[in-house]
Design an enzyme around this catalytic site. Structure first.
Site: not given
Ligand code: DGL
Length: 260
Positions: A69, A180
């Site tokens: 992440c 992302c």
């Protein structure tokens, strides 16, 4: 065993690459869907939550950690490394360098959550490359929610993607950094909305770094070892099971977990 986590399903884009590149490594993947999305949360909140998750993964037997992440990497990786010296902790790196090197037009875009875009780590990296290329920062508002809903190609998702790329209108940006881990799942829509750019997904490079770290810490599994995979979700787990079946083409049980 590698402990990997993300706010939700996005990190599965890293898991997928890891299973391809390092098929002997066992992984426990935690999707923190109860807290998703991380993007609008404060750095302090993400840091505390990431520490709690790493604690849990270590208790399950993880001997290395992959922060799949970008938002959690930017908010928590430095603190986690201080907290657990000696533990290999590999995070996401926005792929600005390869994008800058590959760009012919001299204009690249970085697509990420607002938390990642405002993070010190990205700003520092971008400042370094600003001399060489023009960089446009694009917040992927709504992208994470659409991926979590399993809507990878709905009219609403197409619209969300188009809106986010409006910031490039009239430009000659030819590289888009996917900052992302949820975004690679929207690659077909991104390519359709901005066909002149190459999409840069850092998952491959991150997995090569994972391999180096495992080897240098003598944690790499021997070839021939059969990998085992566990998937855990802190919220609704059936949607995740469907997603894994539909998108990764794999049947997996997702274990529900309440993590206070
Ligand atoms: N996959 C996360 C990332 O790479 C999504 C963050 C969020 O939950 O907003 O940034």
């Amino acid at each position: 065993m590698i402990g990997m986590f993300d706010s939700g399903l996005g990190g599965l884009s890293v898991w997928r690459e890891l299973a391809r590149q390092l098929p002997h490594e066992s992984v426990i993947y935690l999707a923190d869907r109860a807290w998703c999305p991380y993007g609008p949360r404060s750095h302090a909140e993400i840091e505390a939550r990431s520490t709690r998750i790493v604690e849990w993964l270590l208790a399950q037997g993880a001997t290395s950690i992959v922060i799949a992440c970008n938002t959690a990497t930017s908010a928590a990786a430095a603190q986690l490394r201080r907290h657990y010296p000696g533990l290999p902790i590999i995070g996401m790196e926005p792929a600005i360098k390869p994008a800058a090197l590959a760009s012919r037009s001299g204009h690249i875009a970085v697509l990420a959550t607002r938390a990642t875009l405002s993070g010190e780590k990205l700003q520092r990296l971008a400042a370094h490359y600003h001399e060489h290329v023009q960089i446009t920062f694009l917040p992927g508002d709504g992208f994470v929610e659409q991926v979590e809903a399993g809507e990878l190609d709905s009219p609403k998702t197409r619209d969300t993607v188009k809106q986010a790329l409006l910031g490039l209108a009239g430009s000659n940006a030819d590289q888009i950094v996917l900052g992302c881990t949820h975004y690679p799942f929207l690659a077909p829509l991104l390519s359709c909305a901005w066909p002149q750019a190459e999409l840069i997904d850092p998952a491959g490079a991150v997995c090569r770094r994972i391999q180096q770290q495992l080897e240098s810490h003598h944690l790499a599994s021997p070839p021939g070892q059969v990998a085992s995979y566990r998937f855990v979700s802190t919220a609704e787990h059936e949607g995740m099971q469907d997603f894994i079946a539909r998108v990764l083409g794999m049947k997996a049980e997702v274990e529900p977990l309440q993590l206070a």
